[in-house]
Design a protein around this motif. Structure first.
Motif, PDB file in Angstrom:
ATOM      1  N   GLU A   1       0.713  -1.371   0.026  1.00  0.00           N
ATOM      2  CA  GLU A   1      -0.181   0.073  -0.052  1.00  0.00           C
ATOM      3  C   GLU A   1       0.956   1.079  -0.033  1.00  0.00           C
ATOM      4  O   GLU A   1       0.349   2.120  -0.467  1.00  0.00           O
ATOM      5  CB  GLU A   1      -0.907   0.048   0.960  1.00  0.00           C
ATOM      6  CG  GLU A   1      -1.759  -1.110   0.945  1.00  0.00           C
ATOM      7  CD  GLU A   1      -2.776  -1.169   2.233  1.00  0.00           C
ATOM      8  OE1 GLU A   1      -2.974   0.024   2.947  1.00  0.00           O
ATOM      9  OE2 GLU A   1      -3.458  -2.082   2.856  1.00  0.00           O
ATOM     10  N   ARG A   2       2.215   1.028   0.548  1.00  0.00           N
ATOM     11  CA  ARG A   2       3.030   2.408   0.492  1.00  0.00           C
ATOM     12  C   ARG A   2       4.439   1.857   0.422  1.00  0.00           C
ATOM     13  O   ARG A   2       4.615   0.563   0.458  1.00  0.00           O
ATOM     14  CB  ARG A   2       2.824   3.111   1.879  1.00  0.00           C
ATOM     15  CG  ARG A   2       2.934   2.242   2.837  1.00  0.00           C
ATOM     16  CD  ARG A   2       2.691   3.056   4.136  1.00  0.00           C
ATOM     17  NE  ARG A   2       2.930   2.147   5.412  1.00  0.00           N
ATOM     18  CZ  ARG A   2       3.902   2.013   6.013  1.00  0.00           C
ATOM     19  NH1 ARG A   2       5.073   2.055   5.243  1.00  0.00           N
ATOM     20  NH2 ARG A   2       4.134   1.001   7.000  1.00  0.00           N
ATOM     21  N   GLU A   3       5.518   2.781   0.069  1.00  0.00           N
ATOM     22  CA  GLU A   3       6.766   2.484   0.315  1.00  0.00           C
ATOM     23  C   GLU A   3       7.289   2.474   1.834  1.00  0.00           C
ATOM     24  O   GLU A   3       6.972   3.153   2.361  1.00  0.00           O
ATOM     25  CB  GLU A   3       7.430   3.413  -0.556  1.00  0.00           C
ATOM     26  CG  GLU A   3       7.426   3.556  -1.916  1.00  0.00           C
ATOM     27  CD  GLU A   3       8.279   4.630  -2.584  1.00  0.00           C
ATOM     28  OE1 GLU A   3       9.603   4.689  -2.126  1.00  0.00           O
ATOM     29  OE2 GLU A   3       7.904   5.257  -3.645  1.00  0.00           O
TER      30      GLU A   3
ATOM     31  N   TYR B   1       5.817  -1.714  -5.125  1.00  0.00           N
ATOM     32  CA  TYR B   1       4.758  -0.521  -4.946  1.00  0.00           C
ATOM     33  C   TYR B   1       4.937   0.404  -6.285  1.00  0.00           C
ATOM     34  O   TYR B   1       4.032   0.821  -6.765  1.00  0.00           O
ATOM     35  CB  TYR B   1       5.123   0.299  -3.725  1.00  0.00           C
ATOM     36  CG  TYR B   1       4.569   1.535  -3.627  1.00  0.00           C
ATOM     37  CD1 TYR B   1       3.109   1.447  -3.130  1.00  0.00           C
ATOM     38  CD2 TYR B   1       4.856   2.886  -3.854  1.00  0.00           C
ATOM     39  CE1 TYR B   1       2.298   2.441  -2.980  1.00  0.00           C
ATOM     40  CE2 TYR B   1       4.078   3.959  -3.845  1.00  0.00           C
ATOM     41  CZ  TYR B   1       2.848   3.784  -3.312  1.00  0.00           C
ATOM     42  OH  TYR B   1       1.997   4.822  -3.236  1.00  0.00           O
ATOM     43  N   ARG B   2       6.184   0.502  -6.661  1.00  0.00           N
ATOM     44  CA  ARG B   2       6.307   1.473  -7.974  1.00  0.00           C
ATOM     45  C   ARG B   2       6.053   0.645  -9.206  1.00  0.00           C
ATOM     46  O   ARG B   2       6.028   1.422 -10.016  1.00  0.00           O
ATOM     47  CB  ARG B   2       8.037   1.958  -7.858  1.00  0.00           C
ATOM     48  CG  ARG B   2       8.241   2.735  -6.802  1.00  0.00           C
ATOM     49  CD  ARG B   2       9.570   3.089  -6.843  1.00  0.00           C
ATOM     50  NE  ARG B   2      10.244   3.891  -5.534  1.00  0.00           N
ATOM     51  CZ  ARG B   2      11.466   4.135  -5.418  1.00  0.00           C
ATOM     52  NH1 ARG B   2      12.604   3.767  -6.242  1.00  0.00           N
ATOM     53  NH2 ARG B   2      11.765   4.956  -4.396  1.00  0.00           N
ATOM     54  N   SER B   3       6.226  -0.600  -9.246  1.00  0.00           N
ATOM     55  CA  SER B   3       5.639  -1.337 -10.408  1.00  0.00           C
ATOM     56  C   SER B   3       4.334  -1.889 -10.530  1.00  0.00           C
ATOM     57  O   SER B   3       4.058  -2.777 -11.485  1.00  0.00           O
ATOM     58  CB  SER B   3       6.665  -2.521 -10.382  1.00  0.00           C
ATOM     59  OG  SER B   3       8.177  -2.096 -10.427  1.00  0.00           O
ATOM     60  N   ARG B   4       3.525  -1.438  -9.794  1.00  0.00           N
ATOM     61  CA  ARG B   4       1.936  -1.603  -9.755  1.00  0.00           C
ATOM     62  C   ARG B   4       1.766  -1.826 -11.207  1.00  0.00           C
ATOM     63  O   ARG B   4       1.779  -0.917 -12.139  1.00  0.00           O
ATOM     64  CB  ARG B   4       1.227  -0.531  -8.871  1.00  0.00           C
ATOM     65  CG  ARG B   4      -0.137  -1.142  -8.815  1.00  0.00           C
ATOM     66  CD  ARG B   4      -0.846  -0.131  -7.831  1.00  0.00           C
ATOM     67  NE  ARG B   4      -0.230   0.076  -6.718  1.00  0.00           N
ATOM     68  CZ  ARG B   4      -0.633  -0.766  -5.457  1.00  0.00           C
ATOM     69  NH1 ARG B   4      -1.364  -1.810  -5.372  1.00  0.00           N
ATOM     70  NH2 ARG B   4      -0.037  -0.376  -4.445  1.00  0.00           N
ATOM     71  N   GLY B   5       0.897  -2.770 -11.391  1.00  0.00           N
ATOM     72  CA  GLY B   5       0.486  -3.426 -12.747  1.00  0.00           C
ATOM     73  C   GLY B   5       1.299  -3.925 -13.764  1.00  0.00           C
ATOM     74  O   GLY B   5       0.868  -4.206 -14.948  1.00  0.00           O
ATOM     75  N   LEU B   6       2.598  -4.025 -13.283  1.00  0.00           N
ATOM     76  CA  LEU B   6       3.424  -4.495 -14.494  1.00  0.00           C
ATOM     77  C   LEU B   6       3.850  -6.099 -14.249  1.00  0.00           C
ATOM     78  O   LEU B   6       3.580  -6.469 -12.939  1.00  0.00           O
ATOM     79  CB  LEU B   6       4.903  -3.837 -14.282  1.00  0.00           C
ATOM     80  CG  LEU B   6       5.069  -2.427 -14.653  1.00  0.00           C
ATOM     81  CD1 LEU B   6       6.330  -1.947 -14.470  1.00  0.00           C
ATOM     82  CD2 LEU B   6       4.740  -2.233 -16.022  1.00  0.00           C
TER      83      LEU B   6
END
Length: 177
Positions: free
Chosen positions: A37-39, A135-140
């Protein structure tokens, strides 16, 4: 002396008696559901550093993190910068841990190398870095390869973060004269 390695599906064996079983290698893929949900914060005094411009001591950190690992190719140069990733650095700029990811032609991200310098192991550094990259790659689509019997139990970290094993291979090796 050189070593020849081959990988076969876990349910197959090599027909040549000169080959010895070396270790299992697993391909793992992120489930696409369990995103942080967060870094997370890093343990003090570490700070995040972007992976787009590797610090000058990255090579030393890489060598330290992988010195006790089997599944690693010696590298002394990086032909391109990672597309995804995070590093943990000390206040004086030394790399304590890293998770690097590289874009593949199919649009997925191949994670690795992933590592923590031995003096920083067991403090949640790699857990925080991996969660940050997720978190930064959500959806990949994310995937990686891991030694199934790694002394650092890396596969357990990946399973906790939503990766699943998609392929099990066994490496076999033979000493060449």
């Amino acid at each position: 002396m050189e070593v020849l390695q081959i990988g076969l599906p876990a349910d197959e064996t090599v027909g040549d008696v000169r080959f010895e079983r070396a270790y299992p290698v697993w391909t793992m893929t992120h489930d696409g559901i369990s995103w942080p949900e967060r870094e997370p914060e890093l343990v003090a005094p570490l700070e995040y550093c972007g992976a787009d411009d590797l610090p000058r001591d990255f090579q030393h950190a890489y060598e330290q993190a992988y010195r006790d690992q089997r599944l690693v190719e010696p590298r002394n140069s990086w032909d391109r910068s990672p597309d995804q990733g995070a590093l943990a650095v000390t206040p004086d700029g030394q790399v304590a841990g890293f998770v690097l990811g590289f874009s593949q032609p199919d649009g997925s991200i191949e994670l690795g190398p992933i590592g923590t310098v031995p003096t920083w192991r067991g403090r949640g550094v790699c857990t925080a870095l991996l969660a940050t990259v997720l978190y930064r790659s959500r959806g990949l689509h994310l995937h990686l390869t891991v030694d199934g019997e790694s002394p650092t139990r890396a596969h357990e970290l990946y399973l906790r973060h939503g990766f699943r094993i998609t392929e099990r291979l066994v490496r076999y090796e033979v000493q060449l004269s």
